[in-house]
Design a protein around this motif. Structure first.
Motif: not given
Ligand SMILES: Nc1ncnc2c1ncn2[C@@H]1O[C@H](COP(=O)(O)OP(=O)(O)OP(=O)(O)O)[C@@H](O)[C@H]1O
Length: 575
Positions: A340, A342, A345, A347, A366-373, A382, A413
């Motif tokens: 991203y 901002s 690292r 994602v 897993t949570v925060g693994s980049g699915k939505s991205t 983006y 979401q």
């Protein structure tokens, strides 16, 4: 923005300013006529004829002033309002054009302030600021000229001795009053921000039993607001009496030096009376000085803040010669590594997979693994580098965002509903509502039965953020909204989390059987839903660790299989 506006509407300002100057000039004649009436009444043979003529002049001038005041207000204040209206529209247009990345790093309260306080400050500078500047400068010069030329230069200078002090005090206090006024505004914003957040988050406040804490926060902010108000009142109550004192001093000087001049017949009584009126007129521009400088300064500062937003460029650049696509046949991600703007690292790391028309693809992990991205990048929310995401083998950077979004229905979401009727929320952004289609989509989203039970059915107005609907109902209404436009690709980003597993399965299955031609990308934590998927992508920390069909992944006995088995056990335990 302002320069363009002035270039376009300069003639309105010019007309307003010229009218204002004429009003000021006319005002200066009234004391002169009154003076002449007084002198005439004191002459040997006063006649009513002369008095009547003078009174008629005074009434005529007063009438002309009243009419012309309307015009300068119409042109100058009206122009400032027009600027506010146009600037607000342009600013809103700009906000709509900006990428979500901008809103990630900008507080909505701050943006709201630019729409309200800042635009208001610019309007004040363009209206009252311009009026006062012209009025104060012109009035001061003309009044001094009238006093000197029609009465006496000597008396003018003598009576004007306290006036520079008046101007200095006005400047000094003007700044303090302005700062304290701004503080009152800030404290007021703090109170209203907390009030608004407490009202919208009242359920959370209550469920955490945080009433006391919020009450204390409110009490402190209210107290600060009160203190700021009192400190403004204190300085104002010193300022105004001081100004009146200094203005009276000018009148005392006039009386002290002018009285003997009248006795010596150097100045007539009528002229002396007119002189005092002029003096009263002169004190006003001096008092206005401090105020006008602050109004203009605030206007400039606010204009800069507005221009900061206006200069913001959308992060996602639109292609100069876009390739137009009418259907989505294939979607491919090629070795996509993403960070991203901002963030520090990656994602997503080396993500590659393809989807064909009509396929159902699940993205899990897993949570925060980049699915939505992944899906946000596909919808061009983006910026993404070239050669990474393709639709029909065309790089998405060569396709206009609008074109892509017209073919992809994206259900995020967070289910957001507008404070409007349910049917309007479903047929969102459409002029004519096709009720049959609204009902059909609500049925597919398994929410129709519940909507018809509401007293007003599809006409029910959902409260702010849809408070009259349950979380699951809100989610399903947003799904119905996505279905309404009949787009090629349906993307569900974990948007059924508040719905029970059976209903989620039912919705996905009915969509699948109803729309065989539609491509579906489903992000979910409930793996059971994806048993019939053509492809399941398993993400962990931005990397695709597994991919395949449900059977293939179960045979692999890796992360997916572990997650699936755990969910099955949990389901059995719950049953
Ligand atoms: N706008 C953003 N700016 C910077 N980092 C972001 C942004 N959005 C998400 N991230 C980060 O990117 C990572 C992946 O987020 P993403 O929302 O894609 O995960 P996810 O797999 O969908 O998570 P979840 O299952 O919790 O919804 C997270 O570490 C998150 O903190």
């Amino acid at each position: 923005m302002l320069l363009d506006f002035i270039k376009k509407y300069w003639y309105r300002y010019l007309t307003g300013i010229l009218t204002l100057i004429v009003v000021d000039l006319l005002q200066l004649y009234i004391p002169r006529f009154i003076g002449r009436v007084v002198d005439h009444l004191r002459s040997e043979q006063p006649t009513m004829g002369f008095v009547t003529v003078m009174v008629s002049w005074i009434v005529g001038i007063a009438l002309a002033i009243a009419i012309m005041r309307f015009f300068w207000r119409y042109f100058i204040i009206g122009n400032a309002r027009r600027f506010e209206y146009l600037a607000r529209k342009t600013l809103f247009d700009k906000l709509l054009s900006l990428s979500p990345g901008y809103f990630d790093r900008t507080r909505s309260g701050d943006l709201m302030a630019r729409f309200t306080n800042d635009l208001q400050a610019v309007r004040m500078a363009l209206a009252q600021g311009v009026v006062m500047t012209v009025d104060a400068t012109f009035m001061a010069i003309m009044t001094v000229l009238f006093m000197g030329r029609t009465v006496s230069w000597k008396l003018t200078w003598l009576a004007s001795i306290p006036l520079p002090a008046l101007a200095l005090v006005a400047l000094f206090f003007g700044r303090i009053i302005h700062n304290r006024f701004m503080e009152v505004q800030n404290q007021f914003s703090a109170v209203s921000e907390l009030t608004e957040e407490t009202i919208s988050g009242i359920r959370i406040v209550k469920s955490f039993a945080a009433d006391e804490k919020f009450w204390e926060m409110f009490r402190d902010r209210s107290w600060n607001n009160y203190r700021a108000g009192i400190s403004l009142a204190k300085v104002s109550s010193v300022f105004f009496p001081l100004m009146i004192f200094l203005a009276s001093l000018a009148h005392a000087f006039a009386l002290f030096f002018g009285g003997p001049m009248v006795v010596r017949s150097e100045v007539s009584l009528g002229e002396f009376i007119a002189f005092n009126s002029y003096l009263g007129m002169l004190t006003w521009p001096m008092m206005a000085l401090g105020w006008v400088l602050n109004v203009i300064q605030s206007g400039r500062a606010s204009y800069k803040r507005i221009m900061q937003v206006m200069k913001e460029m959308p992060q996602v650049e639109e292609p100069k010669n876009p390739v137009k696509i009418d259907r989505i046949e294939t979607i491919s991600f090629v070795d996509l590594t993403y960070r991203y703007p901002s963030s520090q690292r990656d994602v997503l790391k080396c993500v590659s997979f393809s989807i064909k028309k009509g396929e159902m693809v699940g993205i899990v992990g897993t949570v925060g693994s980049g699915k939505s991205t992944i899906v946000k990048l596909l919808a061009k929310l983006y910026p993404v580098e070239r050669g990474k995401i393709f639709i029909n083998d065309v790089d998405i950077n060569d396709i206009a965002s609008e074109n892509i979004r017209s073919l992809i229905a994206f259900v995020p979401q967070e289910s957001f509903l507008f404070s409007d009727q349910i049917k309007k929320n479903i047929a969102f952004a459409q002029e004519d509502i096709d009720m049959e289609r609204v009902i059909e989509c609500a049925k597919l989203a398994a929410v129709h039965d519940e909507i018809v039970k509401f007293p007003e059915g599809y006409d029910t107005v959902v409260g702010e953020r849809g408070v009259t609907l349950s979380g699951g109902q809100r989610q399903r209404v947003t799904i119905a909204r996505a279905l309404y436009e009949n787009k090629d690709v349906l993307v569900f980003d974990d948007c059924l989390s508040a719905v029970d597993p059976e209903t989620e399965e039912k919705i996905i299955d009915s969509l699948r059987s109803q729309f065989k031609q539609k491509t579906m990308i489903i992000i979910t934590h409930r793996l059971k839903v994806l048993r019939d998927a053509d492809l399941i992508i398993v993400l962990d920390n931005g990397v695709i660790v597994e991919k395949g069909t449900h059977e293939e992944l179960m045979n692999l006995d890796g992360l997916y299989a572990r997650m699936f088995k755990r969910q099955m056990i949990e389901e059995e335990l719950e049953a």
